[in-house]
Design a protein around this motif. Structure first.
Motif, PDB file in Angstrom:
ATOM      1  N   PHE A  32       0.804  -1.215   0.000  1.00 36.66           N
ATOM      2  CA  PHE A  32       0.000   0.000   0.000  1.00 36.66           C
ATOM      3  C   PHE A  32       0.840   1.269   0.000  1.00 36.66           C
ATOM      4  CE2 PHE A  32      -3.703  -2.578   0.703  1.00 36.66           C
ATOM      5  CZ  PHE A  32      -4.734  -1.794   0.182  1.00 36.66           C
ATOM      6  N   GLU A  33       2.089   1.161   0.385  1.00 42.22           N
ATOM      7  CA  GLU A  33       2.951   2.340   0.308  1.00 42.22           C
ATOM      8  C   GLU A  33       3.089   2.801  -1.150  1.00 42.22           C
ATOM      9  OE1 GLU A  33       6.630   1.436   2.191  1.00 42.22           O
ATOM     10  OE2 GLU A  33       5.762   1.367   4.220  1.00 42.22           O
ATOM     11  N   ARG A  34       3.218   1.881  -2.069  1.00 47.93           N
ATOM     12  CA  ARG A  34       3.383   2.253  -3.480  1.00 47.93           C
ATOM     13  C   ARG A  34       2.097   2.837  -4.065  1.00 47.93           C
ATOM     14  NH1 ARG A  34       2.735  -2.336  -7.425  1.00 47.93           N
ATOM     15  NH2 ARG A  34       1.268  -3.796  -6.483  1.00 47.93           N
ATOM     16  N   ILE A  35       0.982   2.634  -3.379  1.00 48.85           N
ATOM     17  CA  ILE A  35      -0.285   3.241  -3.802  1.00 48.85           C
ATOM     18  C   ILE A  35      -0.460   4.602  -3.143  1.00 48.85           C
ATOM     19  CG2 ILE A  35      -2.797   2.973  -3.697  1.00 48.85           C
ATOM     20  CD1 ILE A  35      -2.002  -0.173  -3.518  1.00 48.85           C
ATOM     21  N   ALA A  36      -0.115   4.674  -1.858  1.00 48.52           N
ATOM     22  CA  ALA A  36      -0.320   5.919  -1.112  1.00 48.52           C
ATOM     23  C   ALA A  36       0.673   7.004  -1.520  1.00 48.52           C
ATOM     24  CB  ALA A  36      -0.215   5.642   0.387  1.00 48.52           C
ATOM     25  N   LEU A  37       1.920   6.652  -1.822  1.00 44.43           N
ATOM     26  CA  LEU A  37       2.933   7.672  -2.109  1.00 44.43           C
ATOM     27  C   LEU A  37       2.616   8.501  -3.358  1.00 44.43           C
ATOM     28  CD1 LEU A  37       6.180   5.754  -1.062  1.00 44.43           C
ATOM     29  CD2 LEU A  37       5.156   7.751   0.054  1.00 44.43           C
ATOM     30  N   PRO A  38       2.173   7.910  -4.485  1.00 41.97           N
ATOM     31  CA  PRO A  38       1.779   8.755  -5.629  1.00 41.97           C
ATOM     32  C   PRO A  38       0.584   9.650  -5.295  1.00 41.97           C
ATOM     33  CG  PRO A  38       2.182   6.512  -6.354  1.00 41.97           C
ATOM     34  CD  PRO A  38       2.192   6.478  -4.861  1.00 41.97           C
ATOM     35  N   PHE A  39      -0.351   9.161  -4.493  1.00 40.43           N
ATOM     36  CA  PHE A  39      -1.482   9.976  -4.048  1.00 40.43           C
ATOM     37  C   PHE A  39      -0.970  11.180  -3.258  1.00 40.43           C
ATOM     38  CE2 PHE A  39      -5.012  10.162  -0.665  1.00 40.43           C
ATOM     39  CZ  PHE A  39      -5.753  11.075  -1.394  1.00 40.43           C
ATOM     40  N   ILE A  40       0.003  10.935  -2.372  1.00 38.84           N
ATOM     41  CA  ILE A  40       0.596  12.023  -1.591  1.00 38.84           C
ATOM     42  C   ILE A  40       1.280  13.039  -2.494  1.00 38.84           C
ATOM     43  CG2 ILE A  40       2.467  12.526   0.046  1.00 38.84           C
ATOM     44  CD1 ILE A  40       1.663   9.930   1.521  1.00 38.84           C
ATOM     45  N   GLN A  41       1.970  12.566  -3.530  1.00 30.75           N
ATOM     46  CA  GLN A  41       2.640  13.488  -4.459  1.00 30.75           C
ATOM     47  C   GLN A  41       1.618  14.335  -5.221  1.00 30.75           C
ATOM     48  OE1 GLN A  41       5.954  14.204  -4.819  1.00 30.75           O
ATOM     49  NE2 GLN A  41       6.047  12.971  -2.944  1.00 30.75           N
ATOM     50  N   ASN A  42       0.508  13.738  -5.600  1.00 32.39           N
ATOM     51  CA  ASN A  42      -0.545  14.498  -6.282  1.00 32.39           C
ATOM     52  C   ASN A  42      -1.115  15.576  -5.359  1.00 32.39           C
ATOM     53  OD1 ASN A  42      -0.169  12.833  -8.476  1.00 32.39           O
ATOM     54  ND2 ASN A  42      -1.976  11.567  -8.066  1.00 32.39           N
ATOM     55  N   LEU A  43      -1.309  15.227  -4.093  1.00 37.48           N
ATOM     56  CA  LEU A  43      -1.812  16.204  -3.120  1.00 37.48           C
ATOM     57  C   LEU A  43      -0.814  17.354  -2.939  1.00 37.48           C
ATOM     58  CD1 LEU A  43      -3.228  13.719  -0.463  1.00 37.48           C
ATOM     59  CD2 LEU A  43      -4.590  15.295  -1.843  1.00 37.48           C
ATOM     60  N   LYS A  44       0.455  17.008  -2.955  1.00 34.81           N
ATOM     61  CA  LYS A  44       1.494  18.040  -2.790  1.00 34.81           C
ATOM     62  C   LYS A  44       1.414  19.088  -3.889  1.00 34.81           C
ATOM     63  CE  LYS A  44       6.513  18.476  -2.193  1.00 34.81           C
ATOM     64  NZ  LYS A  44       7.808  17.723  -2.162  1.00 34.81           N
ATOM     65  N   ARG A  45       1.011  18.691  -5.086  1.00 32.80           N
ATOM     66  CA  ARG A  45       0.931  19.621  -6.216  1.00 32.80           C
ATOM     67  C   ARG A  45      -0.137  20.693  -6.002  1.00 32.80           C
ATOM     68  NH1 ARG A  45       0.733  15.877 -11.520  1.00 32.80           N
ATOM     69  NH2 ARG A  45       0.320  17.921 -12.456  1.00 32.80           N
ATOM     70  N   ILE A  46      -1.087  20.447  -5.105  1.00 36.39           N
ATOM     71  CA  ILE A  46      -2.108  21.466  -4.818  1.00 36.39           C
ATOM     72  C   ILE A  46      -1.935  22.025  -3.400  1.00 36.39           C
ATOM     73  CG2 ILE A  46      -3.772  20.570  -6.503  1.00 36.39           C
ATOM     74  CD1 ILE A  46      -5.263  19.234  -4.170  1.00 36.39           C
ATOM     75  N   GLY A  47      -0.745  21.845  -2.850  1.00 41.53           N
ATOM     76  CA  GLY A  47      -0.442  22.457  -1.565  1.00 41.53           C
ATOM     77  C   GLY A  47      -0.933  21.711  -0.347  1.00 41.53           C
TER      78      GLY A  47
END
Length: 600
Positions: free
Chosen positions: A442-457
């Protein structure tokens, strides 16, 4: 305003209820009195052999019914229940410890007549006092789930030398007799001088087809088939529980377990990771047929799995924020890049079944929803929920723009690269907690989600904790976001209260992980529980599904309409599958296949 069903009293000249061998939630059960065995079981299946299984993590108690500790795998096999469910019906039960069940038309009470031959493993009969003790101790000292599940029972009392009667707080709850029928029975004479709430590594006394033969905390547990098991010839057990012995070995994580399976350390493995299923099962034993790789279809609701918001946290109190954040999860990329395109997106708490709100509400469902119109988003009545989809090369960018717009409408702005609440100045930040057994999967699923969230602050972080810490934090609702799962059946009922009922939202250890406290949801659960027929149940379930979806409690993930199972080719099995897939407890060790496998 809650909607209650009007219950009519039975006429004075109504026929007295008669004892029956089994009952269904709605209508008549599939199997008539005197049936020999379930259709998906082979009554002539040979007994014998050793079945080797596995589990992940560890255990420190042999009592599976309390909140304390991590219980060992397979303990349910050592206990019997009043009734046994069939796997090829939506919800029907047939006599096990109870020979018959008697209920009136309004299901305001249920009498269970126990089989005189029912025995504990020490030879003592299972008595009404054991049933009464079990009910009381599960409610008082068991997992909080039982307190909620049995809340509709007003009293239980002995009503004959081999009979016990449950009286319910109100009439009309069609599921309560079946819920009571599922109750595990524990022996009063064993537990009366022991602390039921404490962890224990002393093998408890049981009555089921297996007994514990050995255990070492965190490493393994073994069971032996009870050769003189009192219920071995009952129709509900014919052709089941065929291995003479069972052994569960414990592994640190699923990666280690798979390597052990490849080496022949245990017999079967259910695979939940698409990447492994696609790439890790190409070892020699699969290629030469010694290991069978099967995709077994089922026709049951997917349930809901997703990134679950803890709405007790102020940052997630606003459904507009929860809706916006869902646009940052790119399921299409995740499915293609990580899952080899194997999964379907979950878009209902009851996907893959007739219970899903897959179309606009019909007249029956509208009648249920209409009293709550002013308290519900208009989309509940006008749109079918669809999870945000990333389409095309610039799809994610478009979705992130949508997320920002929705957050702005909810009072948030990007300031110096940080999504900030205009009224308070607090940043939008939270932690995603993962179970250590989920690990890299699940880390490999959650980390891209976190990166996407980072793009919107949005500042999301990831924390993976060990099993015990995860369990403790989950039970105390000490998390911001975690991967949640709400399994569903073809006949939803009282368990919805434990999942989504307001009364469970602040009760430590409850299954209301999301913190749902909605009078509308409570009323819809009430309607499901009191549904008068299957059509009413389906309509009320779709209404609940629709309200939950448009409340954005979860960012839905994915499901499969089949189970992935790999097993060493030493088994015989019935030809008939159930609507729930394969019942592996009906499998048996085929002597010829087993011998051939050992030679190879």
């Amino acid at each position: 305003m809650l909607v209650f069903l009007t219950l009519l009293a039975a006429p004075a000249n109504a026929a007295a209820p008669q004892p029956v061998h089994g009952m269904a939630m709605h209508g008549a059960p599939k199997y008539a009195a005197g049936f020999g065995h379930f259709d998906y079981a082979n009554p002539d299946a040979p007994k014998g052999g050793a079945l080797r299984l596995h589990a992940i993590g560890g255990f420190d108690t042999l009592n599976p019914y309390t909140l304390k500790g991590m219980s060992a795998a397979g303990l349910g096999l050592t206990y019997d229940t009043l009734m046994a469910s069939s796997m090829d019906e939506a919800f029907s039960e047939y006599g096990l410890v109870a020979k018959t069940i008697t209920v009136p038309e309004d299901r305001s009470w249920a009498r269970f007549d126990l089989r005189p031959e029912a025995r504990w493993h020490d030879g003592k009969p299972i008595a009404p006092a054991d049933v009464i003790f079990s009910f009381n101790v599960l409610k008082e000292k068991g997992d909080p789930f039982y307190r909620s599940y049995y809340a509709g029972v007003a009293k239980v009392e002995e009503s004959g030398p081999h009979a016990v009667t449950f009286t319910f707080r109100e009439a009309g709850n069609r599921e309560l007799p079946l819920i009571v029928g599922q109750m595990p029975i524990v022996p009063e004479h064993y537990w009366k001088n022991r602390d039921f709430a404490a962890t224990t590594l002393e093998p408890p006394l049981g009555s089921g087809p297996y007994r514990i033969s050995g255990a070492e905390a965190g490493r393994f547990i073994t069971y032996e088939r009870v050769k003189d098991y009192w219920g071995r010839d009952l129709p509900v057990n014919k052709g089941r529980y065929n291995a003479d012995s069972l052994r569960y070995d414990y592994y640190r994580d699923t990666t280690v377990a798979l390597e052990a399976f490849k080496a022949g350390a245990f017999d079967m493995i259910a695979e939940y990771e698409a990447k492994k299923w696609a790439t890790a099962y190409d070892f020699p034993a699969v290629k030469d047929g010694r290991v069978i790789r099967a995709e077994i279809p089922h026709h049951t609701p997917s349930g809901m799995q997703g990134f679950g918001f803890n709405t007790r946290r102020p940052v997630f109190a606003d459904p507009r924020v929860r809706e916006a954040l869902a646009y940052a999860f790119d399921f299409e990329w995740t499915n293609a890049a990580l899952f080899h395109g194997a999964y379907r997106r979950i878009e209902s708490y009851f996907d893959n079944s007739e219970l899903a709100a897959a179309a606009l509400p019909d007249a029956r469902e509208l009648a249920i929803l209409e009293p709550f119109r002013k308290d519900l988003p208009p989309e509940v009545f006008t749109k079918v929920y669809r999870a945000p989809k990333v389409v095309g090369e610039n799809g994610l960018r478009a979705n992130l723009r949508t997320a920002v717009a929705k957050l702005r409408a909810a009072g948030w702005e990007i300031e110096n690269g940080t999504m900030t609440e205009a009224a308070t100045g607090r940043p939008l930040a939270f932690e995603i907690m993962l179970n250590g057994t989920q690990g890299a999967a699940f880390e490999r699923i959650a980390l891209p989600f976190i990166q996407n969230l980072k793009r919107i602050g949005v500042a999301a972080s990831l924390r993976t904790v060990d099993v015990n810490q995860f369990q403790n934090r989950m039970q105390q609702f000490d998390f911001d976001m975690m991967v949640v799962s709400f399994p569903q059946s073809l006949s939803p009922g009282n368990e919805q209260e434990s999942f989504f009922g307001a009364a469970m939202a602040e009760r430590p250890g409850s299954r209301n992980l999301l913190g749902v406290t909605s009078p509308v949801v409570d009323a819809l659960i009430r309607h499901i529980v009191m549904a008068k027929d299957r059509e009413d149940l389906v309509a009320a379930t779709r209404a609940l599904d629709r309200v939950l979806l448009w409340s954005f409690y979860v960012i839905p993930q994915w499901y499969l309409p089949y189970d992935r199972l790999a097993y060493w080719n030493r088994f015989g099995m019935p030809k008939t599958l159930t609507i729930r897939g394969a019942d592996t407890w009906t499998w048996w060790i085929d002597p010829a296949k087993d011998a051939a496998l050992k030679r190879e």
